[in-house]
Scaffold this motif. Structure first.
Motif: not given
Length: 296
Positions: A161-169, A142-145, A128-130, A135-139
């Motif tokens: 799963e979350m990492l894949a979503l972020i990299y996709l974004k 988020a990846i570091e977390v 949820r932190l990631a 959400q606040i643009g600190e992708t």
């Protein structure tokens, strides 16, 4: 919570070196961040305290007039609220979720950070932190977390799963694909992971591979909306619109209960048969899902 930022400036009076000024500046900003966290913590707990008081008063005022099931639901809500109030990371999580519902993602992020600090082994808090950082643009943060969490939780598929979503974004498709494949391996080849891999392949325009994963997902869960949607999207992008429509017609029982599949069907009919043929489908959709009338 407030989104206003306070900027602290320390000017050189001649007595401090440049290095000492930078150090003082960093310390002042660190204290400001701590003050912000403390303020958010107090506000969050006050909100929860107020909710408990209101719920208890409502229950008391209702007396015998309240239905048994309503009283039971309220009593359970009070018990849960009291449990959260006494659970330090728990009520930070509660305050974070409340702020997310209010679209105050900066404030939510502050609370998720505190929840993680107090309970660093809670994987849900880390995820949820990631998400809040995204959400606040600190992708990158988020990846570091998530990378840090991955080092200590190598078998938790949710991280990948979350990492894949972020990299996709971020349109880093190769990195997204690697994480999605790891997600798929760790969770035993679930429909959700197959759909995620298929979507990434679609973004990479690797249509044969996307179709392979879409078929696997659909065969595994024939009535899964995401699997059906992916299958039709891949076929559409591959120039096989009619095949996509055949699938949607075949799965009519699922389509009629899904606004997403209904809109996909209308779009494909419009694309292949023209607006006149798509109009009845769109009118039917508006009746079933009036909340989407403007989109349609």
């Amino acid at each position: 919570g407030s989104n206003k930022e306070q900027h602290i400036t320390i000017q050189n009076s001649g007595a401090l070196s440049e290095e000492e000024i930078k150090k003082a500046q960093a310390e002042a900003e660190a204290h400001a961040e701590e003050d912000k966290k403390r303020k958010a913590a107090v506000e969050g707990k006050n909100q929860l305290d107020s909710m408990i008081y209101t719920a208890e008063k409502t229950l008391k005022d209702a007396g015998d007039k309240a239905k048994d099931e309503d009283k039971k639901a309220l009593e359970e809500a009070i018990t849960e609220a009291v449990r959260i109030w006494n659970d330090e990371p728990g009520w930070h999580a509660w305050a974070a979720e409340l702020n997310e519902k209010l679209s105050d993602f900066e404030e939510a992020n502050v609370h998720w950070k505190l929840a993680v600090q107090l309970s660093p082994s809670n994987i849900n808090y880390l995820l949820r932190l990631a998400y809040s950082l995204v959400q606040i643009g600190e992708t990158n943060s988020a990846i570091e977390v998530l990378d840090s969490a991955r080092m200590e939780n190598e078998t938790r598929f949710e991280i990948y799963e979350m990492l894949a979503l972020i990299y996709l974004k971020l349109e880093k498709y190769q990195e997204a694909l690697v994480c999605a494949q790891q997600f798929n391996q760790l969770d035993g080849g679930s429909t959700r992971s197959l759909v995620q891999i298929g979507r990434i392949c679609l973004k990479m325009e690797r249509f044969d591979l996307a179709l392979h994963y879409a078929q696997q997902a659909w065969e595994k869960s024939p009535v899964d909306v995401d699997a059906i949607l992916l299958m039709t999207e891949v076929l559409d992008r591959s120039g096989r619109v009619q095949d996509a429509l055949i699938i949607l017609e075949k799965m009519d029982d699922v389509v009629v209960s899904s606004d997403t599949l209904g809109m996909q069907q209308a779009r494909l009919i419009w694309k292949s048969r023209g607006a006149k043929n798509a109009l009845p489908v769109m009118q039917e959709l508006m009746q079933r899902f009036p909340e989407h009338a403007e989109i349609l």
